[in-house]
Scaffold this motif. Sequence first.
Motif, short mmCIF file in Angstrom:
data_model
loop_
_atom_site.label_atom_id
_atom_site.label_comp_id
_atom_site.label_asym_id
_atom_site.label_seq_id
_atom_site.Cartn_x
_atom_site.Cartn_y
_atom_site.Cartn_z
N ASP A 2 1.08 -0.74 0.02
CA ASP A 2 -0.09 0.09 -0.10
C ASP A 2 0.81 1.59 0.05
O ASP A 2 0.32 2.31 0.97
CB ASP A 2 -0.85 0.46 1.69
N LEU A 3 1.41 1.25 -0.64
CA LEU A 3 2.34 2.48 -1.10
C LEU A 3 2.13 3.49 -2.30
O LEU A 3 2.02 2.73 -2.91
CB LEU A 3 4.22 1.76 -1.86
N TRP A 4 2.25 4.80 -1.79
CA TRP A 4 1.40 5.83 -2.66
C TRP A 4 2.58 6.91 -2.80
O TRP A 4 3.16 7.75 -1.39
CB TRP A 4 0.63 5.98 -2.58
N PHE A 5 2.48 7.59 -3.78
CA PHE A 5 3.71 8.62 -3.70
C PHE A 5 3.56 9.56 -5.25
O PHE A 5 3.19 8.25 -6.72
CB PHE A 5 4.97 8.98 -3.50
N SER A 6 3.65 10.26 -5.75
CA SER A 6 3.97 10.73 -6.97
C SER A 6 4.53 12.53 -6.63
O SER A 6 4.83 12.18 -6.29
CB SER A 6 1.92 11.42 -7.48
N MET A 7 4.97 12.10 -8.78
CA MET A 7 5.91 12.82 -8.75
C MET A 7 5.37 13.91 -9.54
O MET A 7 4.54 14.00 -10.74
CB MET A 7 7.31 12.68 -9.70
N ARG A 8 5.91 15.37 -9.69
CA ARG A 8 6.31 16.36 -11.08
C ARG A 8 6.44 16.25 -12.45
O ARG A 8 7.99 15.43 -12.17
CB ARG A 8 5.70 17.36 -10.45
N LYS A 9 6.33 16.02 -12.91
CA LYS A 9 6.71 16.26 -14.72
C LYS A 9 8.22 17.41 -14.13
O LYS A 9 8.16 18.92 -14.28
CB LYS A 9 5.97 17.08 -15.64
N GLY A 10 9.91 16.84 -14.37
CA GLY A 10 10.61 18.10 -14.01
C GLY A 10 11.01 17.76 -12.76
O GLY A 10 12.18 19.11 -12.25
N GLU A 11 10.47 16.77 -12.34
CA GLU A 11 10.96 16.39 -10.36
C GLU A 11 11.66 16.22 -10.65
O GLU A 11 11.99 14.91 -11.37
CB GLU A 11 9.70 16.60 -9.87
N PHE A 12 12.94 16.45 -8.93
CA PHE A 12 13.65 15.18 -8.37
C PHE A 12 13.57 14.95 -7.14
O PHE A 12 13.20 15.27 -6.58
CB PHE A 12 15.69 15.83 -8.77
N VAL A 13 13.30 13.90 -7.18
CA VAL A 13 13.27 13.09 -6.35
C VAL A 13 13.93 12.35 -5.61
O VAL A 13 14.66 11.31 -6.67
CB VAL A 13 11.62 12.78 -5.79
N CYS A 14 14.90 12.95 -4.54
CA CYS A 14 15.31 11.19 -3.94
C CYS A 14 14.44 10.47 -2.81
O CYS A 14 13.71 10.77 -2.11
CB CYS A 14 16.69 11.41 -3.22
N VAL A 15 14.81 9.33 -3.06
CA VAL A 15 14.49 8.22 -1.47
C VAL A 15 15.53 7.81 -0.93
O VAL A 15 17.33 6.97 -1.87
CB VAL A 15 13.89 6.80 -2.46
N ILE A 16 15.67 7.58 -0.14
CA ILE A 16 16.03 7.73 1.27
C ILE A 16 15.73 6.60 2.31
O ILE A 16 14.68 6.60 3.03
CB ILE A 16 16.75 8.78 1.99
N GLY A 17 16.26 5.19 2.70
CA GLY A 17 15.74 4.68 3.81
C GLY A 17 17.14 3.99 3.83
O GLY A 17 17.80 3.66 2.50
N HIS A 18 17.31 2.69 4.74
CA HIS A 18 18.12 1.72 5.21
C HIS A 18 17.56 0.27 3.85
O HIS A 18 16.93 0.14 3.40
CB HIS A 18 17.64 1.53 6.82
N SER A 19 18.82 -0.32 3.82
CA SER A 19 18.55 -1.33 3.20
C SER A 19 17.64 -1.88 3.51
O SER A 19 17.76 -2.94 4.82
CB SER A 19 19.97 -2.06 3.14
N GLY A 20 17.49 -2.93 2.70
CA GLY A 20 15.98 -3.78 3.22
C GLY A 20 14.52 -3.27 2.64
O GLY A 20 13.51 -4.61 3.34
#
Length: 294
Positions: free
Chosen positions: A28-46
């Motif tokens: 149940d993972l939800w998120f969206s991105m805009r055109k031209g946007e730079f998104v980084c994802v951070i989290g521990h391994s696993g």
Amino acid sequence: MSDRYISIEGIARRYPKAGGGTTTVFEDLWFSMRKGEFVCVIGHSGCGKTTVLNILNGLDAPDDGAAIVDGKAIEGPSLDRAVIFQGHSLLPWRSVLGNVAYAVAAKHRDWPKAKVTAHAMAFIEKVGLKGSELKKPSELSGGMKQRVGIARALSIEPKMMLMDEPFSALDALTRGTLQDEVRRICLETGQTAFMITHDVDEAIYLADRIVLMTNGPQAMIAEIVENPLPRDRIRTEVHHHRDYYAIRNHLIDFLVVRSKSFRDAIPEGYDRRHPPVVRPSADGPGPDAGRKAA
């Protein structure tokens, strides 16, 4: 600018356990991105960062939900999405030009060779490799090889560029130089980018927004952090910005403490479909704190 150019809608990924049953990486993972946007994802391994990236590039499929790019559900790999991996993944028998032109020709099968070459050279020049276009990968440094990978990805002008810690194996000086190049090119071209990183400072420098994932299995998006620094930020001035330490401390606190404890103490009103949006500031959480993502 569309708020849902890229949309992750209720995706889940589960794997069978050796002794029976399943392990839920996330659901149940939800998120969206805009055109031209730079998104980084951070989290521990696993926590499933790379699994999300592989779903976006079409190399993996969610068990539930869907990933959508520009209004179309992802059903497999596509030249609309380019990937830059940790390793350069170049064809060793081809030159710099040959590697980039191979991608261009795959995207534009009806183009004559001269047009393919000219297009490939334009992107080789963008990453600062003009003069090295006839060299083979064995003649290049690690940073130069990664530049070729970046040129190859950008040359097909994808709707989305996906990056899996592309600078992690490089020395600090080369890493910084390539971060500068990628940021410059993405801003100039309006490229939409999704990047996995473990480097807090890298995320602060590159990202418009930073997605924070809790520890896995059963990982969640704890919140989405809006970067308070200006888009036209300059590396040598970033740490002087009044909000720099506010966002840096917020991210470090998440990685050290809240990534582990969030799932056991979910804030009241938390909604997986609309993770809270925060904008750290030297003045405090700011007016956006707790706002839910669209």
